[in-house]
Design a protein around this motif. Structure first.
Motif, PDB file in Angstrom:
ATOM      1  N   SER A 141       0.837  -1.201   0.000  1.00 55.29           N
ATOM      2  CA  SER A 141       0.000   0.000   0.000  1.00 55.29           C
ATOM      3  C   SER A 141       0.871   1.250   0.000  1.00 55.29           C
ATOM      4  O   SER A 141       2.029   1.223   0.431  1.00 55.29           O
ATOM      5  N   ILE A 142       0.284   2.340  -0.461  1.00 50.17           N
ATOM      6  CA  ILE A 142       0.885   3.643  -0.245  1.00 50.17           C
ATOM      7  C   ILE A 142       0.513   4.089   1.179  1.00 50.17           C
ATOM      8  O   ILE A 142      -0.352   3.493   1.812  1.00 50.17           O
ATOM      9  N   PRO A 143       1.147   5.126   1.731  1.00 52.59           N
ATOM     10  CA  PRO A 143       0.859   5.533   3.109  1.00 52.59           C
ATOM     11  C   PRO A 143      -0.582   6.018   3.284  1.00 52.59           C
ATOM     12  O   PRO A 143      -1.173   6.617   2.380  1.00 52.59           O
ATOM     13  N   GLY A 144      -1.130   5.767   4.451  1.00 57.92           N
ATOM     14  CA  GLY A 144      -2.487   6.232   4.760  1.00 57.92           C
ATOM     15  C   GLY A 144      -3.162   5.350   5.781  1.00 57.92           C
ATOM     16  O   GLY A 144      -2.522   4.581   6.498  1.00 57.92           O
ATOM     17  N   LYS A 145      -4.479   5.444   5.833  1.00 57.22           N
ATOM     18  CA  LYS A 145      -5.285   4.651   6.748  1.00 57.22           C
ATOM     19  C   LYS A 145      -6.379   3.949   5.951  1.00 57.22           C
ATOM     20  O   LYS A 145      -7.103   4.585   5.176  1.00 57.22           O
TER      21      LYS A 145
ATOM     22  N   SER B 173      -3.767  -8.527  -7.935  1.00 62.98           N
ATOM     23  CA  SER B 173      -4.325  -7.382  -8.652  1.00 62.98           C
ATOM     24  C   SER B 173      -5.795  -7.138  -8.334  1.00 62.98           C
ATOM     25  O   SER B 173      -6.324  -6.054  -8.601  1.00 62.98           O
ATOM     26  N   ARG B 174      -6.487  -8.128  -7.771  1.00 66.85           N
ATOM     27  CA  ARG B 174      -7.912  -7.987  -7.450  1.00 66.85           C
ATOM     28  C   ARG B 174      -8.141  -7.297  -6.106  1.00 66.85           C
ATOM     29  O   ARG B 174      -9.249  -6.832  -5.829  1.00 66.85           O
ATOM     30  N   ILE B 175      -7.115  -7.260  -5.275  1.00 63.33           N
ATOM     31  CA  ILE B 175      -7.273  -6.722  -3.919  1.00 63.33           C
ATOM     32  C   ILE B 175      -7.008  -5.218  -3.922  1.00 63.33           C
ATOM     33  O   ILE B 175      -5.972  -4.761  -4.405  1.00 63.33           O
ATOM     34  N   VAL B 176      -7.964  -4.456  -3.394  1.00 61.27           N
ATOM     35  CA  VAL B 176      -7.853  -2.996  -3.344  1.00 61.27           C
ATOM     36  C   VAL B 176      -8.007  -2.524  -1.901  1.00 61.27           C
ATOM     37  O   VAL B 176      -8.974  -2.872  -1.226  1.00 61.27           O
ATOM     38  N   LEU B 177      -7.040  -1.741  -1.442  1.00 61.64           N
ATOM     39  CA  LEU B 177      -7.105  -1.131  -0.118  1.00 61.64           C
ATOM     40  C   LEU B 177      -7.437   0.346  -0.306  1.00 61.64           C
ATOM     41  O   LEU B 177      -6.571   1.146  -0.660  1.00 61.64           O
ATOM     42  N   ARG B 178      -8.708   0.694  -0.092  1.00 57.80           N
ATOM     43  CA  ARG B 178      -9.143   2.090  -0.263  1.00 57.80           C
ATOM     44  C   ARG B 178      -8.803   2.876   1.002  1.00 57.80           C
ATOM     45  O   ARG B 178      -9.101   2.429   2.108  1.00 57.80           O
ATOM     46  N   LEU B 179      -8.165   4.018   0.834  1.00 57.70           N
ATOM     47  CA  LEU B 179      -7.690   4.800   1.967  1.00 57.70           C
ATOM     48  C   LEU B 179      -8.657   5.906   2.346  1.00 57.70           C
ATOM     49  O   LEU B 179      -9.411   6.412   1.501  1.00 57.70           O
ATOM     50  N   GLU B 180      -8.637   6.283   3.607  1.00 58.12           N
ATOM     51  CA  GLU B 180      -9.448   7.409   4.065  1.00 58.12           C
ATOM     52  C   GLU B 180      -8.951   8.698   3.430  1.00 58.12           C
ATOM     53  O   GLU B 180      -7.740   8.896   3.278  1.00 58.12           O
ATOM     54  N   PRO B 181      -9.873   9.605   3.051  1.00 60.71           N
ATOM     55  CA  PRO B 181      -9.455  10.867   2.433  1.00 60.71           C
ATOM     56  C   PRO B 181      -8.851  11.819   3.448  1.00 60.71           C
ATOM     57  O   PRO B 181      -8.936  11.607   4.655  1.00 60.71           O
ATOM     58  N   SER B 182      -8.221  12.868   2.927  1.00 56.90           N
ATOM     59  CA  SER B 182      -7.681  13.954   3.740  1.00 56.90           C
ATOM     60  C   SER B 182      -6.715  13.446   4.812  1.00 56.90           C
ATOM     61  O   SER B 182      -6.905  13.641   5.999  1.00 56.90           O
ATOM     62  N   ASN B 183      -5.660  12.802   4.332  1.00 58.48           N
ATOM     63  CA  ASN B 183      -4.637  12.248   5.218  1.00 58.48           C
ATOM     64  C   ASN B 183      -3.286  12.860   4.822  1.00 58.48           C
ATOM     65  O   ASN B 183      -2.880  12.783   3.660  1.00 58.48           O
ATOM     66  N   SER B 184      -2.589  13.441   5.764  1.00 55.93           N
ATOM     67  CA  SER B 184      -1.342  14.152   5.449  1.00 55.93           C
ATOM     68  C   SER B 184      -0.269  13.219   4.903  1.00 55.93           C
ATOM     69  O   SER B 184       0.521  13.601   4.027  1.00 55.93           O
ATOM     70  N   GLU B 185      -0.220  11.973   5.412  1.00 57.99           N
ATOM     71  CA  GLU B 185       0.786  11.028   4.929  1.00 57.99           C
ATOM     72  C   GLU B 185       0.520  10.661   3.467  1.00 57.99           C
ATOM     73  O   GLU B 185       1.445  10.581   2.661  1.00 57.99           O
ATOM     74  N   THR B 186      -0.752  10.443   3.142  1.00 59.47           N
ATOM     75  CA  THR B 186      -1.103  10.125   1.750  1.00 59.47           C
ATOM     76  C   THR B 186      -0.830  11.322   0.853  1.00 59.47           C
ATOM     77  O   THR B 186      -0.304  11.164  -0.263  1.00 59.47           O
ATOM     78  N   ASP B 187      -1.162  12.507   1.321  1.00 58.63           N
ATOM     79  CA  ASP B 187      -0.917  13.725   0.535  1.00 58.63           C
ATOM     80  C   ASP B 187       0.566  13.875   0.206  1.00 58.63           C
ATOM     81  O   ASP B 187       0.941  14.187  -0.929  1.00 58.63           O
ATOM     82  N   ARG B 188       1.415  13.657   1.217  1.00 64.26           N
ATOM     83  CA  ARG B 188       2.857  13.815   0.990  1.00 64.26           C
ATOM     84  C   ARG B 188       3.362  12.799  -0.031  1.00 64.26           C
ATOM     85  O   ARG B 188       4.185  13.124  -0.890  1.00 64.26           O
TER      86      ARG B 188
END
Length: 523
Positions: free
Chosen positions: A331-335, A396-411
């Motif tokens: 995953s990329i960073p986030g929650k 490729s079928r597994i998706v981890l959707r992240l919570e919006p408005s997260n500073s770690e994901t933004d960076r």
């Protein structure tokens, strides 16, 4: 008849095959771990909370069992030394404590290899006093690149490449932070493909029981995104590697138990990364090798510890007749907000296991070691490509959707990186010149209108090149766009340039995060 026990160190998932093997052989599993909530605690016949680093406590428990204890065992942990000490004290079969200690400490291991002329990289030891000296006097005399890692940890924790002087102090700090003894090893970088080997050692005879290709990514770190069993390496090179591995096992004095090795094939030939006095973790000894060979490696290793080894006369290797692949998803960073696609992943042909390390509500990061991955898929088939495609299709079928408005994901999506991590984390997609021209030509005024399919933006002449580029979870750009349209058919108006930027940087997670963040801002 009184109960007969096997003492198993560790209650994590990697120890499940050991617990199963003990029970199948007619013994009860006495399992110890410092974590009473470890996943395999419920399957123990008896559980004791003991820190596996506390060798004295392990020995005392073993001695307290008296004649009811028939073996001490571990697989996929750092703790082969306590196993050997406890076995020795109880008169049970195992590698000698000295041999296990040499195989548990990377400095001792390298010294042993140097003494016996085993091909391995040049090295030196570093501790806090060395760190202070470097801060004061600089790194004069040190050539780069260097690999820096704790002397006593596994899973690539605290291990990374220092490509130049600017990265050295940070890398050394991290290695010392992850070391239980406060010591690190600094060694020359070995260039070349890497392989993992499992083996049984019976009265000094080495029987290879698994030879796999390792797939390592994300410089300056060493993150294994999977392995392929058996290796596709040419037979001549394979036999050279096995020869060096066998010499290394003998040099360490491993004589009665399991052995695991990581070996690189360099321009100078095979070179030993490390040898451990145990079976491998990473799903190899307990899953992919049994799937590909039909050989229950954990049970056979445990039989050696029980003093009841099978007869391996005339056998140097147990070979795989089929194929098995392990692939990780990351995953990329986030929650994590929501997990999609597990049912579709299970439906992928030839999939045997899916193991999640994460769940909804957990924080995740782009992996810097093998503990920070999000999960693993294991496949098996009579055909190499069928097995490989099965595992990769499931990932490729597994998706981890992240919570919006997260500073770690933004960076992450903005491409921020630390000065000591140049080029890390990598982007999901690295398109060629033709696609770069298309993406760079998208003006800021272009948009994906509200609830309109994003796939409508793809020019027909770019469909093929967009199918050829794949991300770390084995999705193409085309796959990702269509996946977004299926998961999020109702979305706000999205800037096309920003959509593509987030897709290239963060894959499906990036575009879902962008859409969800815009939606949140509009509320």
């Amino acid at each position: 008849m009184s109960d007969r026990f096997v003492l198993i160190l560790g209650a994590g998932l990697m120890q499940r095959p050991s617990i199963e093997a003990a029970k199948e052989l007619g013994y009860k599993a006495l399992v110890i771990d410092g974590n009473p909530d470890a996943v395999c605690v419920p399957y123990a016949d008896r559980f004791e909370k003991i820190d596996l680093k506390d060798t004295e406590a392990v020995v005392n428990l073993a001695l307290s069992m008296g004649s009811s204890l028939h073996a001490v065992f571990t697989a996929g942990t750092d703790f082969s030394y306590p196993v050997s000490v406890a076995s020795q004290k109880c008169g049970l079969a195992a590698h000698s404590a000295q041999a296990a200690l040499q195989a548990s400490n990377k400095i001792s291991m390298r010294r042993c290899f140097k003494k016996f002329n085993i091909p391995s990289p040049d090295f030196f030891e570093a501790d806090e006093s060395f760190l202070i000296s470097v801060k004061k006097n600089g790194v004069s005399g040190i050539t780069f690149p260097k690999v820096i890692k704790p002397v006593d940890n596994m899973g690539a924790r605290g291990c990374r490449l220092a490509r130049d002087e600017s990265e050295f102090l940070f890398a050394l700090n991290e290695a010392l932070r992850f070391s239980r003894s406060g010591k690190a090893i600094v060694e020359d970088f070995m260039e070349g493909p890497e392989f993992s080997i499992d083996a049984l050692v019976v009265d000094g005879k080495v029987i290879v029981t698994g030879f796999a290709d390792r797939h390592i990514f994300f410089e300056p770190y060493f993150v294994e995104l999977g392995h392929s069993m058996p290796s596709g390496i040419p037979e001549k090179q394979k036999m050279q590697i096995i020869s060096v591995f066998t010499d290394a096992v003998h040099a360490l004095g491993l004589s009665n138990g399991a052995a695991k090795g990581d070996v690189k094939y360099t321009s100078r030939g095979p070179m030993i990364g490390e040898i451990a006095a145990r079976l491998s973790g990473g799903y190899m000894s307990g899953w992919t090798f049994p799937y590909s060979s039909g050989f229950n490696l954990t049970k056979e290793a445990l039989k050696i510890s029980l003093g009841a080894s099978s007869d391996f006369s005339g056998i140097d290797e147990i070979k795989s007749s089929g194929f098995s692949h392990e692939r990780a998803f990351i995953s990329i960073p986030g929650k994590i907000k929501k997990i999609y696609g597990e049912d579709k992943a299970w439906a992928s042909p030839f999939v045997k296991n899916i193991f999640f390390r994460v769940k909804e509500g957990m924080s995740v990061d782009f992996p810097r070691n093998n503990v920070e991955k999000c999960g693993n898929v294991i496949s098996a088939s009579a055909g190499r490509e069928l097995s490989r495609k099965g595992a990769e299709n499931a990932v490729s079928r597994i998706v981890l959707r992240l919570e919006p408005s997260n500073s770690e994901t933004d960076r992450f999506l903005c491409g921020e990186e630390l000065p000591c991590e140049k080029g890390f984390p990598v982007s999901a997609f690295r398109p060629g010149s033709e696609l770069k021209k298309f993406f760079n030509g998208i003006g800021k005024n272009f948009a994906i209108e509200k609830n309109c399919p994003a796939a409508d933006l793809i020019p027909s002449e770019l469909t093929k090149p967009m199918e050829e580029v794949r991300d770390w979870n084995f999705r193409s750009i085309i796959d990702t766009v269509h996946l977004f349209d299926r998961i999020s058919p109702l979305h706000p108006r999205l800037g096309a340039a920003e959509f593509w930027r987030c897709l290239l940087r963060g894959g499906i997670q990036g575009v879902l995060y962008y859409s969800d963040s815009v939606q949140l801002e509009e509320k």
